[in-house]
Design an enzyme around this catalytic site. Structure first.
Site, PDB file in Angstrom:
ATOM      1  N   SER A  98       0.835  -1.219   0.000  1.00  0.00           N
ATOM      2  CA  SER A  98       0.000   0.000   0.000  1.00  0.00           C
ATOM      3  C   SER A  98       0.855   1.247   0.000  1.00  0.00           C
ATOM      4  CB  SER A  98      -0.881   0.038   1.243  1.00  0.00           C
ATOM      5  OG  SER A  98      -1.713  -1.068   1.279  1.00  0.00           O
ATOM      6  N   HIS A 103      -2.189  -3.020  -6.623  1.00  0.00           N
ATOM      7  CA  HIS A 103      -2.682  -2.817  -5.252  1.00  0.00           C
ATOM      8  C   HIS A 103      -4.160  -3.178  -5.126  1.00  0.00           C
ATOM      9  CE1 HIS A 103      -3.968   0.081  -1.904  1.00  0.00           C
ATOM     10  NE2 HIS A 103      -3.323  -0.917  -1.340  1.00  0.00           N
ATOM     11  N   GLU A 150      -5.624  -0.813  -8.007  1.00  0.00           N
ATOM     12  CA  GLU A 150      -4.765   0.232  -8.564  1.00  0.00           C
ATOM     13  C   GLU A 150      -3.496  -0.410  -9.147  1.00  0.00           C
ATOM     14  OE1 GLU A 150      -5.848   3.978  -5.644  1.00  0.00           O
ATOM     15  OE2 GLU A 150      -4.577   2.395  -4.848  1.00  0.00           O
ATOM     16  N   ASN A 177      -6.175   5.580  -0.920  1.00  0.00           N
ATOM     17  CA  ASN A 177      -5.700   5.771   0.451  1.00  0.00           C
ATOM     18  C   ASN A 177      -5.232   7.197   0.718  1.00  0.00           C
ATOM     19  OD1 ASN A 177      -6.389   3.236   1.244  1.00  0.00           O
ATOM     20  ND2 ASN A 177      -4.364   2.355   0.936  1.00  0.00           N
TER      21      ASN A 177
HETATM   22  N1  LIG Z   1      -4.114  -5.569   5.123  1.00  0.00           N
HETATM   23  C1  LIG Z   1      -4.550  -4.638   4.288  1.00  0.00           C
HETATM   24  O1  LIG Z   1      -5.572  -3.965   4.526  1.00  0.00           O
HETATM   25  C2  LIG Z   1      -3.806  -4.378   3.007  1.00  0.00           C
HETATM   26  C3  LIG Z   1      -4.494  -3.788   1.922  1.00  0.00           C
HETATM   27  C4  LIG Z   1      -3.800  -3.597   0.720  1.00  0.00           C
HETATM   28  C5  LIG Z   1      -2.452  -3.962   0.628  1.00  0.00           C
HETATM   29  N2  LIG Z   1      -1.817  -4.488   1.713  1.00  0.00           N
HETATM   30  C6  LIG Z   1      -0.407  -4.880   1.558  1.00  0.00           C
HETATM   31  O2  LIG Z   1      -0.347  -6.290   1.395  1.00  0.00           O
HETATM   32  C7  LIG Z   1       0.846  -6.796   1.987  1.00  0.00           C
HETATM   33  C8  LIG Z   1       0.492  -7.917   2.957  1.00  0.00           C
HETATM   34  O3  LIG Z   1      -0.396  -7.445   3.929  1.00  0.00           O
HETATM   35  P1  LIG Z   1      -1.276  -8.458   4.807  1.00  0.00           P
HETATM   36  O4  LIG Z   1      -2.199  -7.603   5.605  1.00  0.00           O
HETATM   37  O5  LIG Z   1      -1.807  -9.563   3.969  1.00  0.00           O
HETATM   38  O6  LIG Z   1      -0.136  -9.057   5.764  1.00  0.00           O
HETATM   39  P2  LIG Z   1      -0.192 -10.374   6.683  1.00  0.00           P
HETATM   40  O7  LIG Z   1       0.689 -10.090   7.836  1.00  0.00           O
HETATM   41  O8  LIG Z   1      -1.592 -10.812   6.920  1.00  0.00           O
HETATM   42  O9  LIG Z   1       0.494 -11.502   5.747  1.00  0.00           O
HETATM   43  C9  LIG Z   1       1.836 -11.462   5.381  1.00  0.00           C
HETATM   44  C10 LIG Z   1       2.274 -12.904   5.069  1.00  0.00           C
HETATM   45  O10 LIG Z   1       3.565 -12.864   4.458  1.00  0.00           O
HETATM   46  C11 LIG Z   1       4.323 -13.965   4.953  1.00  0.00           C
HETATM   47  N3  LIG Z   1       5.718 -13.647   4.746  1.00  0.00           N
HETATM   48  C12 LIG Z   1       6.500 -12.786   5.432  1.00  0.00           C
HETATM   49  N4  LIG Z   1       7.730 -12.748   4.887  1.00  0.00           N
HETATM   50  C13 LIG Z   1       7.724 -13.592   3.831  1.00  0.00           C
HETATM   51  C14 LIG Z   1       8.693 -13.988   2.851  1.00  0.00           C
HETATM   52  N5  LIG Z   1       9.915 -13.486   2.863  1.00  0.00           N
HETATM   53  N6  LIG Z   1       8.340 -14.877   1.905  1.00  0.00           N
HETATM   54  C15 LIG Z   1       7.079 -15.395   1.877  1.00  0.00           C
HETATM   55  N7  LIG Z   1       6.123 -15.059   2.774  1.00  0.00           N
HETATM   56  C16 LIG Z   1       6.440 -14.174   3.730  1.00  0.00           C
HETATM   57  C17 LIG Z   1       3.905 -14.095   6.409  1.00  0.00           C
HETATM   58  O11 LIG Z   1       4.183 -15.411   6.899  1.00  0.00           O
HETATM   59  C18 LIG Z   1       2.402 -13.796   6.312  1.00  0.00           C
HETATM   60  O12 LIG Z   1       1.668 -14.969   6.099  1.00  0.00           O
HETATM   61  C19 LIG Z   1       1.567  -5.599   2.612  1.00  0.00           C
HETATM   62  O13 LIG Z   1       2.548  -5.146   1.718  1.00  0.00           O
HETATM   63  C20 LIG Z   1       0.458  -4.545   2.754  1.00  0.00           C
HETATM   64  O14 LIG Z   1       0.927  -3.230   2.611  1.00  0.00           O
HETATM   65  C21 LIG Z   1      -2.464  -4.739   2.888  1.00  0.00           C
END
Ligand SMILES: NC(=O)c1ccc[n+]([C@@H]2O[C@H](COP(=O)([O-])OP(=O)(O)OC[C@H]3O[C@@H](n4cnc5c(N)ncnc54)[C@H](O)[C@@H]3O)[C@@H](O)[C@H]2O)c1
Length: 298
Positions: free
Chosen positions: A123, A144, A156, A195
């Protein structure tokens, strides 16, 4: 003439909140999906959470069960990054830490063939902060999704200076093919469109509250009844987690050094007290164990 390689297989890295649902969205659209996570346990949890979610959709008649079963059979779970070798597009959805993402993209770049598109779902981190570690910068961009990805329609696509027009177009078509609505940002900007706009609304809401113009309940009420928003900014912060707002602002402040970007003191106070919203039972409002608001004062 350059031939554009079609996307046949999708790779998703990170089986957390976003990655799991992104994988299911792609699988529902008929793509074979390889879902990778470093944690074996996380893959099990992802599969179980998706099963519960999708069964609920079937029970409510929103999706036919055959379609859901086909989608599940399209997903392969793995902890081995090398399994992503056959993916034509990889969407990264791992932890929001720059150095961890850079290491991952470096590794991916060693594994995948030249035509594979490498996209980050981050994000806040634009792909130009990651691009120097990959072999083919023209294949890199942000894609995104919004949370929850199975529900939210808009995606996006963000083109950096390094991203080729062909890659941007390919990503736009890919997003359409998974039945989402894409919008292309032709230049990078942290936070992208939705955002950034939401952030301004949140900032103004917090400023009005902190300066005593109205209560948070009243501000939420105005947004709902005068602006027709489905949910007010304070209730939304409770829903997404007040810590999320805090860390986004902290990251922006660290980047800009502008005191205006600092997290608001009311938000910092809530985070310090562990009052993070619905997930902790208390944020701006209070919630019962089922996550329902306890008292509605307005
Ligand atoms: N949560 C939201 O509302 C949202 C919305 C849009 C975008 N994002 C983006 O999406 C991404 C993930 O967010 P999330 O909320 O799903 O996080 P999350 O913490 O729920 O999940 C992250 C996952 O990545 C895994 N992980 C960590 N390091 C790793 C690696 N090196 N190789 C493989 N897997 C690995 C972890 O084990 C975990 O399962 C972030 O970059 C965030 O900015 C989040």
């Amino acid at each position: 003439m350059v031939t554009v390689q079609a996307i046949k297989t999708v790779g998703v890295v990170g089986a957390g909140a976003m990655g799991s649902q992104i994988a299911m969205v792609c699988a529902l659209a008929g793509y074979p999906v390889i879902l990778q996570d470093i944690e074996h346990k996380q893959l099990g949890e992802s599969s179980q959470t998706l099963r519960e979610l999708m069964d609920k959709k079937v029970r409510k008649g929103r999706l036919p069960s055959e379609e859901v079963e086909d989608a599940f059979s399209n997903i392969t779970y793995t902890t081995n990054l090398n399994d992503l070798e056959s993916a034509d597009i990889i969407i990264e959805a791992i932890v929001e830490k720059l150095e961890v993402k850079r290491e991952l993209f470096y590794q991916l770049s060693q594994i995948v063939p030249r035509h594979t598109v490498l996209a980050t779902n981050s994000s806040t981190i634009v792909s130009s902060k990651l691009v120097d570690v990959v072999s083919y910068p023209e294949k890199m961009c942000n894609i995104h999704f919004f949370n929850p990805a199975l529900v939210m329609d808009l995606v996006e696509v963000v083109q950096g200076e390094h991203t080729s027009g062909e890659t941007a177009e390919k990503c736009m078509n890919f997003v359409r093919s998974i039945r989402k609505t894409p919008v292309l940002l032709k230049k990078e900007i942290s936070g992208f469109i939705a955002n950034r706009i939401l952030g301004k609304l949140m900032d103004e809401a917090v400023w009005l509250y902190e300066n005593g113009y109205a209560t948070h309940e009243e501000i939420d009420l105005v947004c709902k009844k005068a602006l027709n928003h489905p949910i007010g900014p304070f209730a939304l912060m409770d829903l997404t987690g007040i810590d999320v707002n805090y860390f986004v602002r902290k990251q922006r402040y660290e980047e800009s050094g502008d005191p205006k970007d600092k997290p608001a003191s009311i938000v910092a106070d809530k985070v310090a007290k562990g009052e993070l919203g619905r997930k902790t039972g208390k944020g701006f409002y209070e919630y019962n164990e089922q996550g329902k608001r306890i008292e509605e004062t307005v």
